[in-house]
Design an enzyme around this catalytic site. Structure first.
Site, mmCIF file in Angstrom:
data_model
loop_
_atom_site.group_PDB
_atom_site.id
_atom_site.type_symbol
_atom_site.label_atom_id
_atom_site.label_comp_id
_atom_site.label_asym_id
_atom_site.label_seq_id
_atom_site.Cartn_x
_atom_site.Cartn_y
_atom_site.Cartn_z
ATOM 1 N N GLY A 72 89.169 70.900 -9.721
ATOM 2 C CA GLY A 72 89.961 69.787 -9.224
ATOM 3 C C GLY A 72 89.090 68.631 -8.742
ATOM 4 N N ASN A 152 97.806 69.372 0.542
ATOM 5 C CA ASN A 152 97.246 70.711 0.685
ATOM 6 C C ASN A 152 97.322 71.249 2.108
ATOM 7 O OD1 ASN A 152 95.347 68.401 0.538
ATOM 8 N ND2 ASN A 152 93.901 69.866 1.416
ATOM 9 N N GLN A 180 97.753 71.097 -5.856
ATOM 10 C CA GLN A 180 98.627 72.016 -5.105
ATOM 11 C C GLN A 180 100.005 72.173 -5.753
ATOM 12 O OE1 GLN A 180 98.034 73.932 -2.415
ATOM 13 N NE2 GLN A 180 95.906 73.254 -2.189
ATOM 14 N N SER A 200 93.675 72.504 -10.987
ATOM 15 C CA SER A 200 92.583 73.452 -10.768
ATOM 16 C C SER A 200 93.094 74.883 -10.870
ATOM 17 C CB SER A 200 91.977 73.213 -9.384
ATOM 18 O OG SER A 200 90.986 74.170 -9.115
ATOM 19 N N ALA A 201 92.422 75.720 -11.685
ATOM 20 C CA ALA A 201 92.934 77.065 -11.996
ATOM 21 C C ALA A 201 93.017 77.986 -10.775
ATOM 22 C CB ALA A 201 92.059 77.714 -13.077
ATOM 23 N N HIS A 202 92.058 77.869 -9.845
ATOM 24 C CA HIS A 202 92.035 78.854 -8.746
ATOM 25 C C HIS A 202 93.110 78.622 -7.692
ATOM 26 C CE1 HIS A 202 89.946 76.799 -5.251
ATOM 27 N NE2 HIS A 202 89.620 75.961 -6.204
ATOM 28 N N THR A 238 78.491 72.482 -22.566
ATOM 29 C CA THR A 238 79.097 73.643 -23.219
ATOM 30 C C THR A 238 80.260 74.145 -22.375
ATOM 31 O OG1 THR A 238 77.026 74.225 -24.235
ATOM 32 C CG2 THR A 238 78.649 75.988 -24.059
ATOM 33 N N CYS A 326 88.050 72.314 6.179
ATOM 34 C CA CYS A 326 87.008 71.777 5.311
ATOM 35 C C CYS A 326 85.880 71.162 6.109
ATOM 36 C CB CYS A 326 87.598 70.733 4.373
ATOM 37 S SG CYS A 326 88.695 71.474 3.181
HETATM 38 C C1 LIG Z 1 91.629 72.579 -3.830
HETATM 39 C C2 LIG Z 1 91.958 71.134 -3.992
HETATM 40 C C3 LIG Z 1 91.091 70.250 -4.671
HETATM 41 C C4 LIG Z 1 89.746 70.680 -5.173
HETATM 42 O O1 LIG Z 1 89.831 71.530 -6.284
HETATM 43 P P1 LIG Z 1 88.551 72.450 -6.652
HETATM 44 O O2 LIG Z 1 88.917 73.066 -7.951
HETATM 45 O O3 LIG Z 1 88.408 73.434 -5.543
HETATM 46 O O4 LIG Z 1 87.383 71.529 -6.757
HETATM 47 C C5 LIG Z 1 91.489 68.943 -4.828
HETATM 48 N N1 LIG Z 1 92.666 68.498 -4.359
HETATM 49 C C6 LIG Z 1 93.534 69.307 -3.709
HETATM 50 C C7 LIG Z 1 94.833 68.764 -3.235
HETATM 51 C C8 LIG Z 1 93.204 70.651 -3.494
HETATM 52 O O5 LIG Z 1 94.052 71.437 -2.846
#
Ligand SMILES: *Cc1c(COP(=O)(O)O)cnc(C)c1O
Length: 395
Positions: A72, A152, A180, A200-202, A238, A326
Site C-alpha cells: 500500500g 484505518n 482498509q 494491499s494484500a495483507h 522482477t 505507528c
Molecule cells: C496499512 C495501510 C497502508 C500501508 O500499506 P502497506 O502495504 O502496509 O505498506 C496504507 N494506507 C492505509 C489506510 C493502511 O491501512
C-alpha cells in the site's frame, strides 16, 4: 492456558490457508521469471496474469489497469508522486485530507518541499470529509485530489463517489487509498469515478509486501521504480511471483465472502461497542456510528494512557492498538484523533479494536469481561482521575 485474542486486523491479518496453498508451488516448482520466454517463465507469467484478472474483477476494472507493487505504501507514493511529476506543467496544487495514512501525508509533505502546494482538508467530529469543501478547495492549478476510502484508525467511510464525481467534472485526477476498504466493503472504480486506487494484500488475508495500484486507462503518471520493462514498462523489478499469486487468491476470496463476512463482523462490532459504552463510564466512541468499517471499534477512555491499556490487555492475551501505534516512542497522539477535535489528553486514552474472520462471539465476551476491570484499575492509579472525581467530564 492463557486465552489469545487478536483484535488488530487493521494493522495486518493472518494469511488464509487457501491463499498460502496457492502460493507455495511458486517458491519451489513454478519458480520461473515471468519475463523469461521458456516454459518455466511462461508458467509464471500465466500465474501473474490470473492474479491481475482476479484483482481487476474485484474492483470492476480491466486487467491492463492493474499494476502490482510492494504494498500500500508504494502504491500511495507512486500515485501521488507519479501524477505530480507528470502533470506539473498543468499545475502544482494537490488536495488531500488531514486524516490520511502517513504513506499519503508524508508523500504530500515531501512534494511541498519540492515546490508543490498541498491543501489538507479538515474533517468533522466523525472524521467525515465534506465534498462541498473539496469543491471549494479546487483552483485552476489543482492536478490531484487524494482522499482515503476508509480511515484505518477510526473506521469512518468517506463519500468517495461524490468526491470522485467532483474531480471528474473538473478534469482533475482522483486517487483513493483504499487499503482498509478493499475486500471489506464494496469498491467499484467505474461507478465511484476513481482514477487511481491503492490496495494491499495483507489487509485482506493475503501476504505482506505485495499490493497494487489501479491506474485508469489514459491517466498520465510517471513511473516510480525505474529499471526493467515489467508491468508494461511502468513498474520495474522482477515480480514478487508468490506474493502476487497470494494477492490474487486473497482478493477473490474476500470479495466472494464480502457480504456474509461484513454482516457477521458488523454484528460483533456493534455488540462490542454497546457493551463498552454501557458498562464503562467516561468513554466515547470515535468515528462515525454507521458509516464505519464493519470490523472497527475505536474508543477514548478519559483519565487513561492508551499505552498502559494496551499492555494490560496484552497481559490478558488481547492484541489491540492505540491511537499512536505507528509513532510509538513519540508522545504525540494520533493526527487522526486530533483532527476529529479530541483534546490531547483524551486522544492519549484511545483504544482501537479491529475484528476479523478469526474472531468469535466468545472473543467479544472475553473483552467485555476483562476491559471494565482494567479501565477501573488504571483509573484508580491516575492522579487526574482522583482530582476530577465528580467534576466536569469531557466525554
Ligand atoms: C496499512 C495501510 C497502508 C500501508 O500499506 P502497506 O502495504 O502496509 O505498506 C496504507 N494506507 C492505509 C489506510 C493502511 O491501512
Amino acid at each position: 492456558m492463557q486465552k489469545r485474542v487478536y483484535m488488530d486486523h487493521a494493522a495486518t491479518t493472518y494469511t488464509k490457508q487457501e491463499v498460502l496453498d496457492e502460493m507455495l508451488p511458486y517458491f519451489k516448482e513454478i519458480y520461473g521469471n515471468p519475463s523469461s520466454v521458456h516454459g518455466f517463465g511462461r508458467e509464471a507469467r500465466k500465474a501473474v496474469d490470473l492474479a491481475r484478472e482476479r484483482t481487476a474483477a474485484a474492483l470492476n476494472a480491466s486487467p491492463e489497469e492493474i499494476y502490482f507493487t510492494s504494498g500500500g505504501t508504494e502504491a500511495d507514493n507512486w500515485a501521488i508522486k507519479g501524477v505530480a511529476w507528470a502533470n506539473k506543467e498543468r499545475g502544482n496544487h494537490i488536495i488531500t485530507t488531514s486524516i490520511e495514512h502517513h504513506a499519503v501525508l508524508h508523500t504530500c509533505q515531501y512534494l511541498e518541499k519540492m515546490g508543490f502546494e498541498v491543501t489538507y482538508l479538515p474533517v468533522d467530529s466523525y472524521g467525515l470529509v465534506y465534498p462541498e469543501q473539496v469543491k471549494e478547495a479546487i483552483t485552476d492549478k489543482t492536478i490531484l485530489i487524494s482522499v482515503m476510502f476508509a480511515n484505518n484508525e477510526i473506521g469512518t467511510i468517506e463519500p468517495i463517489r461524490e468526491i470522485g464525481q467532483i474531480a471528474r467534472e473538473r478534469g482533475i485526477y482522483f486517487h483513493t487509498d483504499a487499503v482498509q476498504a478493499v475486500g471489506h466493503i464494496p469498491v467499484d472504480v467505474k461507478e465511484m469515478n476513481i482514477d487511481l486506487l491503492s490496495l494491499s494484500a495483507h489487509k485482506f488475508y493475503g501476504p505482506k509486501g505485495v499490493g497494487a495500484l489501479y491506474i485508469r486507462k489514459g491517466v498520465k503518471l510517471h513511473p516510480f521504480i525505474h529499471g526493467g520493462a515489467q508491468e508494461r514498462n511502468r513498474r520495474a523489478g522482477t515480480e514478487n511471483l508468490a506474493g502476487i499469486v497470494g494477492l490474487g487468491k486473497a482478493i477473490e476470496l474476500a470479495v466472494a465472502n464480502l457480504e456474509e463476512s461484513s454482516k457477521r463482523l458488523a454484528a460483533m462490532r456493534d455488540r462490542l461497542i454497546s457493551g463498552v459504552l454501557n458498562t464503562i463510564e467516561n468513554v466515547r466512541l470515535n468515528g462515525h456510528p454507521t458509516k464505519r468499517l464493519p470490523g472497527n471499534a475505536n474508543f477514548s477512555f478519559e483519565f487513561i494512557e492508551g499505552e498502559s491499556l494496551l499492555l494490560s490487555l496484552d497481559m490478558k492475551g488481547i492484541a489491540a492498538s492505540s491511537g499512536s501505534a505507528c509513532t510509538s516512542g513519540s508522545l504525540d497522539p494520533s493526527h487522526v484523533l486530533l483532527a476529529i477535535g479530541l483534546p490531547h489528553e483524551i486522544a492519549h486514552g484511545s483504544l482501537r479494536l479491529t475484528l476479523g474472520d478469526d474472531n468469535t462471539d466468545e472473543d467479544i465476551d472475553y473483552v467485555l469481561e476483562v476491559l471494565p476491570d482494567i479501565v477501573q484499575r488504571l483509573r484508580e492509579m491516575s492522579p487526574l482521575f482522583a482530582q476530577n472525581k465528580g467534576g466536569k467530564r469531557y466525554v
